[in-house]
Design a protein around this motif. Structure first.
Motif, PDB file in Angstrom:
ATOM      1  N   HIS A  20       0.863  -1.279   0.012  1.00  0.00           N
ATOM      2  CA  HIS A  20       0.134   0.004  -0.072  1.00  0.00           C
ATOM      3  C   HIS A  20       0.927   1.247   0.030  1.00  0.00           C
ATOM      4  CE1 HIS A  20      -4.190  -1.832   0.030  1.00  0.00           C
ATOM      5  NE2 HIS A  20      -3.588  -2.635   0.972  1.00  0.00           N
ATOM      6  N   SER A  64     -11.787  -5.450   5.554  1.00  0.00           N
ATOM      7  CA  SER A  64     -10.715  -6.504   4.978  1.00  0.00           C
ATOM      8  C   SER A  64     -11.568  -7.450   4.319  1.00  0.00           C
ATOM      9  CB  SER A  64      -9.958  -6.996   6.149  1.00  0.00           C
ATOM     10  OG  SER A  64      -8.725  -7.279   5.609  1.00  0.00           O
ATOM     11  N   GLU A  66     -14.262  -7.094   2.586  1.00  0.00           N
ATOM     12  CA  GLU A  66     -14.487  -6.526   1.076  1.00  0.00           C
ATOM     13  C   GLU A  66     -13.327  -6.650   0.523  1.00  0.00           C
ATOM     14  OE1 GLU A  66     -16.278  -2.666   1.935  1.00  0.00           O
ATOM     15  OE2 GLU A  66     -17.935  -3.594   3.250  1.00  0.00           O
ATOM     16  N   MET A  67     -12.106  -6.316   0.965  1.00  0.00           N
ATOM     17  CA  MET A  67     -10.888  -6.237  -0.004  1.00  0.00           C
ATOM     18  C   MET A  67     -10.438  -7.879  -0.465  1.00  0.00           C
ATOM     19  SD  MET A  67      -8.767  -3.447   2.432  1.00  0.00           S
ATOM     20  CE  MET A  67      -7.458  -3.160   1.180  1.00  0.00           C
ATOM     21  N   TRP A  68     -11.028  -8.770   0.535  1.00  0.00           N
ATOM     22  CA  TRP A  68     -10.376 -10.119   0.150  1.00  0.00           C
ATOM     23  C   TRP A  68     -11.242 -10.325  -1.190  1.00  0.00           C
ATOM     24  CZ3 TRP A  68      -6.819 -13.297   1.075  1.00  0.00           C
ATOM     25  CH2 TRP A  68      -6.112 -13.276   2.231  1.00  0.00           C
ATOM     26  N   THR A  70     -12.016  -8.919  -3.827  1.00  0.00           N
ATOM     27  CA  THR A  70     -11.483  -8.747  -4.944  1.00  0.00           C
ATOM     28  C   THR A  70      -9.796  -8.626  -4.972  1.00  0.00           C
ATOM     29  OG1 THR A  70     -11.464  -6.412  -4.666  1.00  0.00           O
ATOM     30  CG2 THR A  70     -13.202  -7.481  -6.049  1.00  0.00           C
ATOM     31  N   LEU A  71      -9.132  -9.423  -4.133  1.00  0.00           N
ATOM     32  CA  LEU A  71      -7.800  -9.312  -3.887  1.00  0.00           C
ATOM     33  C   LEU A  71      -6.780  -9.885  -4.886  1.00  0.00           C
ATOM     34  CD1 LEU A  71      -5.986  -7.934  -1.649  1.00  0.00           C
ATOM     35  CD2 LEU A  71      -5.721 -10.265  -0.501  1.00  0.00           C
ATOM     36  N   THR A  74      -6.695  -7.240  -7.354  1.00  0.00           N
ATOM     37  CA  THR A  74      -5.677  -5.996  -6.850  1.00  0.00           C
ATOM     38  C   THR A  74      -4.393  -6.171  -6.913  1.00  0.00           C
ATOM     39  OG1 THR A  74      -7.584  -5.441  -5.313  1.00  0.00           O
ATOM     40  CG2 THR A  74      -5.420  -4.682  -4.984  1.00  0.00           C
ATOM     41  N   PRO A 339      -4.976  -7.282   4.616  1.00  0.00           N
ATOM     42  CA  PRO A 339      -5.062  -6.443   3.681  1.00  0.00           C
ATOM     43  C   PRO A 339      -5.559  -4.917   4.096  1.00  0.00           C
ATOM     44  CG  PRO A 339      -6.341  -8.393   3.038  1.00  0.00           C
ATOM     45  CD  PRO A 339      -5.825  -8.696   4.115  1.00  0.00           C
ATOM     46  N   ILE A 340      -6.565  -4.810   5.149  1.00  0.00           N
ATOM     47  CA  ILE A 340      -6.949  -3.498   5.704  1.00  0.00           C
ATOM     48  C   ILE A 340      -5.685  -3.081   6.576  1.00  0.00           C
ATOM     49  CG2 ILE A 340      -8.182  -4.479   7.574  1.00  0.00           C
ATOM     50  CD1 ILE A 340      -9.042  -1.506   5.386  1.00  0.00           C
ATOM     51  N   GLN A 343      -3.349  -1.060   4.621  1.00  0.00           N
ATOM     52  CA  GLN A 343      -3.990   0.120   4.101  1.00  0.00           C
ATOM     53  C   GLN A 343      -3.953   1.035   5.221  1.00  0.00           C
ATOM     54  OE1 GLN A 343      -5.452   1.315   0.824  1.00  0.00           O
ATOM     55  NE2 GLN A 343      -4.860   2.944   2.123  1.00  0.00           N
TER      56      GLN A 343
END
Length: 371
Positions: A20, A64, A66-68, A70-71, A74, A339-340, A343
């Motif tokens: 990030h 996190s 939510e990020m998984w 589409t990880l 990404t 992931p979060i 960030q």
């Protein structure tokens, strides 16, 4: 070597933070004492779990999750993430009452991602569950990933944005001279304006070099994986009040966790299995799923993991030094939050702010309690 930011630790928190930061244009060096994903981030159960989180963690865990979803896109690589329903099984009515009490607290806080299910819905989702089980709670966004693949995907994505990862670089000293952090390792000296401590089971030692003290402990949670079995469990499985956690992969193998701990030797970088506790974990799996009587254990292992007394991580700035930050102590459930957290740490380092309330994760929360 010089960089804007120095990250200590090449687990998923360190590699996600590097990603990030680097993609926003910062120059980053990651120092890893062994190799990337050598410890907890590479050998954990890979649970991507929002279900059952401490209330303080829910906002970060939801973001996190939510990020998984589409990880892979990404990061441009396969992390092994599979979205599966997660079910925590209620063995009796006492467990159901526990779930109802939590549901009231969750609804009051505005959260609706956990849903209680009855006996019939439990058996529809898990036909081989023991008939005495009375229901459970489910979260439909949850799933699992492959820890080493996911952590390595963050590492390579960070490197594509210019981050440098130095392996075999155990920190021997870290001090701030003026506005510069100077890190010494057997492989060289590194300088940066800011430092991020993501050193996992060794993070208390790095925190002390920064000037912060923290009651971090370490342990060796154990895992087992079976030979292939006929498919019998689609969802990831846990239990409300017993140490049970397992998932069946697409190839039929079953990974059994649950939190049983072996013997950890941090000074020598090793772990040792406690076979008596593994036997108990096996029996628990059989108690809930009699079909597991036919399973053969193919491999067992343990990894070094850092724990805080309240099982909540440390996330935030240092309190006794400037331009230093911490993210560690995830107490065996930090993989999903990688992931979060990456960030959040990047936001803190680059802007000094994050939209999330990190008060529960302050490094000095135990200092304040004793004053």
């Amino acid at each position: 070597m010089n960089a804007d930011i120095l990250i200590i630790g090449g687990g998923i928190q360190g590699c996600a933070t590097a990603f990030h930061l680097a993609r926003q244009g910062a120059s980053v060096i990651v120092l890893e004492k062994d190799y990337v994903a050598r410890h907890a981030s590479g050998v954990n159960a890979g649970g991507v779990r929002l279900l059952g989180r401490d209330m303080a963690e829910v906002p970060l865990s939801k973001a996190s999750m939510e990020m998984w979803q589409t990880l892979d896109e990404t990061l441009g690589e396969d992390t092994g993430f599979r979205r599966k329903t997660l079910i925590n099984i209620a063995a009796d009515e006492t467990d159901i009452e526990t779930l109802k009490a939590r549901e009231i607290r969750m609804r009051a806080a505005g959260y609706a991602h956990e849903r209680i299910i009855d006996r019939d819905e439990l058996r529809a989702a898990l036909p081989h569950v023991h008939p005495s089980c009375v229901g459970g709670v489910t979260s439909e966004l949850d799933g699992h990933a492959i820890p080493y693949k996911a952590t390595s995907a963050f590492r390579r994505a960070a490197e594509r944005h210019g981050a440098q990862v130095v392996e075999g670089a155990e920190l021997t000293s870290l001090r701030q001279v003026g506005s510069t952090w100077i890190a010494r390792t057997p492989t060289g000296t590194f300088e940066a304006a800011r430092v991020v401590n993501c050193a996992g089971a060794w993070a208390d030692r790095v925190a002390m070099m920064i000037g912060d003290h923290v009651p971090l402990s370490h342990a060796a949670p154990m895992l087992m994986i079976t030979a292939r079995l006929p498919h019998f469990a689609g969802p990831v499985v846990g239990a409300v009040s017993r140490q049970l956690s397992f998932k069946q992969f697409e190839n039929g193998t079953v990974l059994i966790g649950g939190g049983a701990k072996g013997f950890a030797d941090r000074d020598h970088n090793t772990t040792r299995l406690d076979y008596a506790k593994l036997a108990v974990a096996s029996k628990t799996a059989i108690d809930f799923f009699p079909i597991m009587k036919t399973a053969s254990i193919n491999r067992m292992w343990a990894g070094l993991e850092a724990y805080m007394p309240d099982n909540l991580p440390v996330i935030g700035p240092a309190v006794n030094a400037s331009d230093a930050y911490h993210a560690f102590g995830f107490s065996a459930h930090g993989f999903q939050m990688g992931p979060i957290v990456g960030q959040v740490m990047a936001d803190l380092v680059l802007t000094g702010a994050t939209p999330y309330d990190l008060n529960a994760f302050r490094i000095d929360r135990y200092d304040r309690k004793t004053l």
